[in-house]
Design a protein around this motif. Sequence first.
Motif, PDB file in Angstrom:
ATOM      1  N   GLU A 216      -7.588   0.114   4.400  1.00  0.00           N
ATOM      2  CA  GLU A 216      -8.985   0.519   4.265  1.00  0.00           C
ATOM      3  C   GLU A 216      -9.163   1.443   3.067  1.00  0.00           C
ATOM      4  O   GLU A 216     -10.164   1.374   2.352  1.00  0.00           O
ATOM      5  N   THR A 217      -8.170   2.315   2.825  1.00  0.00           N
ATOM      6  CA  THR A 217      -8.238   3.211   1.675  1.00  0.00           C
ATOM      7  C   THR A 217      -8.246   2.423   0.379  1.00  0.00           C
ATOM      8  O   THR A 217      -9.007   2.713  -0.546  1.00  0.00           O
ATOM      9  N   ALA A 218      -7.403   1.395   0.318  1.00  0.00           N
ATOM     10  CA  ALA A 218      -7.337   0.572  -0.888  1.00  0.00           C
ATOM     11  C   ALA A 218      -8.652  -0.149  -1.131  1.00  0.00           C
ATOM     12  O   ALA A 218      -9.140  -0.227  -2.259  1.00  0.00           O
ATOM     13  N   GLU A 219      -9.248  -0.676  -0.062  1.00  0.00           N
ATOM     14  CA  GLU A 219     -10.489  -1.422  -0.225  1.00  0.00           C
ATOM     15  C   GLU A 219     -11.638  -0.496  -0.597  1.00  0.00           C
ATOM     16  O   GLU A 219     -12.525  -0.868  -1.359  1.00  0.00           O
ATOM     17  N   THR A 220     -11.620   0.724  -0.065  1.00  0.00           N
ATOM     18  CA  THR A 220     -12.648   1.691  -0.436  1.00  0.00           C
ATOM     19  C   THR A 220     -12.538   2.036  -1.914  1.00  0.00           C
ATOM     20  O   THR A 220     -13.535   2.175  -2.620  1.00  0.00           O
TER      21      THR A 220
ATOM     22  N   ILE B  85      -6.282   3.230  -7.274  1.00  0.00           N
ATOM     23  CA  ILE B  85      -6.040   2.215  -6.263  1.00  0.00           C
ATOM     24  C   ILE B  85      -4.622   2.387  -5.722  1.00  0.00           C
ATOM     25  O   ILE B  85      -3.654   2.268  -6.464  1.00  0.00           O
ATOM     26  N   PRO B  86      -4.456   2.694  -4.424  1.00  0.00           N
ATOM     27  CA  PRO B  86      -3.134   3.019  -3.861  1.00  0.00           C
ATOM     28  C   PRO B  86      -2.274   1.795  -3.574  1.00  0.00           C
ATOM     29  O   PRO B  86      -1.832   1.573  -2.449  1.00  0.00           O
ATOM     30  N   VAL B  87      -2.048   0.958  -4.581  1.00  0.00           N
ATOM     31  CA  VAL B  87      -1.233  -0.241  -4.434  1.00  0.00           C
ATOM     32  C   VAL B  87      -0.185  -0.252  -5.537  1.00  0.00           C
ATOM     33  O   VAL B  87      -0.469   0.140  -6.674  1.00  0.00           O
ATOM     34  N   LYS B  88       1.020  -0.702  -5.218  1.00  0.00           N
ATOM     35  CA  LYS B  88       2.077  -0.759  -6.225  1.00  0.00           C
ATOM     36  C   LYS B  88       2.947  -1.982  -6.002  1.00  0.00           C
ATOM     37  O   LYS B  88       3.005  -2.541  -4.898  1.00  0.00           O
ATOM     38  N   ALA B  89       3.630  -2.408  -7.081  1.00  0.00           N
ATOM     39  CA  ALA B  89       4.616  -3.481  -6.985  1.00  0.00           C
ATOM     40  C   ALA B  89       5.986  -2.849  -6.757  1.00  0.00           C
ATOM     41  O   ALA B  89       6.363  -1.890  -7.440  1.00  0.00           O
TER      42      ALA B  89
ATOM     43  N   ILE C 188       0.861  -1.173   0.000  1.00  0.00           N
ATOM     44  CA  ILE C 188       0.000   0.000   0.000  1.00  0.00           C
ATOM     45  C   ILE C 188       0.902   1.229   0.000  1.00  0.00           C
ATOM     46  O   ILE C 188       1.877   1.291   0.744  1.00  0.00           O
ATOM     47  N   PHE C 189       0.590   2.208  -0.845  1.00  0.00           N
ATOM     48  CA  PHE C 189       1.397   3.422  -0.907  1.00  0.00           C
ATOM     49  C   PHE C 189       1.585   4.021   0.480  1.00  0.00           C
ATOM     50  O   PHE C 189       0.670   4.003   1.309  1.00  0.00           O
ATOM     51  N   GLN C 190       2.765   4.562   0.733  1.00  0.00           N
ATOM     52  CA  GLN C 190       3.014   5.262   1.986  1.00  0.00           C
ATOM     53  C   GLN C 190       1.997   6.392   2.151  1.00  0.00           C
ATOM     54  O   GLN C 190       1.732   7.152   1.227  1.00  0.00           O
ATOM     55  N   GLY C 191       1.425   6.483   3.344  1.00  0.00           N
ATOM     56  CA  GLY C 191       0.412   7.503   3.592  1.00  0.00           C
ATOM     57  C   GLY C 191      -0.994   7.001   3.399  1.00  0.00           C
ATOM     58  O   GLY C 191      -1.958   7.659   3.789  1.00  0.00           O
TER      59      GLY C 191
END
Length: 319
Positions: free
Chosen positions: A94-98, A130-134, A87-90
């Motif tokens: 819950e933010t990602a799932e929203t 979506i605040p997710v990264k590899a 999940i991105f820093q910050g």
Amino acid sequence: MARQYYKESGDIEGTLRRLPRHLIAERALLMSLKKSPGNYLQALRAIPRTLRMMYVHSYQSYLWNHAASSRVQKYGSNEAVVGDLVIFQGSTIETAETAINLECVDDSIENNSDSLNELCETNDPTNENIPVKALTLEDIASQIYTIDDVVLPMPGSRVIYPNNDVAEVYSIMAKKDGISLTGSPHNIKEFSITSLTGSYRQVFQRPIDFQWELLKYTDAHVPLAETDLDKITKAKSLIEAREKDAAVDSNITRVNDEKDVNVSDIAEAEATDLLKSHTALKLTFTLPASCYATMVIRELLKTSTSVAYHKTLNEKYGS
């Protein structure tokens, strides 16, 4: 017995008479087939929606569990590696799932496949919101992300997968089961993984508010901690109940092998056994959703949580 009867006879009416009423899904299937023989899609839709969704959610968790095990086996549990999802820093889980809305199936469109298709077509897995990264080599070198930031996806139409070998676990297992993670080969998205947008779960969680205490006790039948029910009802403890029973029965005698035996003598013998001291470990902690206390205990004590193992403990120490 009812299932065997149906397998051998195909008699729906007779099977329903034999089938227990608590088997809701089975009864719903048969009642629908009785009304519309051969219409298996309608029969599946007769199962309550919450139960149908549970089947899909269970398969999501099944894939996630295997992917998490593979992640630990391949790369250990000490640090994040290239290709891990974070999940991105910050941001938070819950933010990602929203951002991905968890599900795209809605009660109002449950039986409307056209509306369902239109809704799911908006599920773009490359959605930049979506605040997710590899993780890349640069991310690893920066040491910004740790093992606590690593997440894995619950399969769905709006998630991305790790950019390393762990992603293959999802595809290999789904293919083995004849499941598509990217499409709906039967054109009924309601019964597909793609009917869900998916979500993310952290691979590692640390309990918060963690406390521990060693307790000494002599009577294995007396609770060492109040349950929530005890706190709500303010019920009397088992110790008080046992003391009351002992007071009532203290003067009762019984005949055993034609000899009078005073209950107080028996109580004294039992008390001798109770004087043997035992030690218990009391743990108190808080976990987020989708985490289980049994797993925390397993990791702390390094013991199995399997039913077979605990049966051996019961046999060794008594229930």
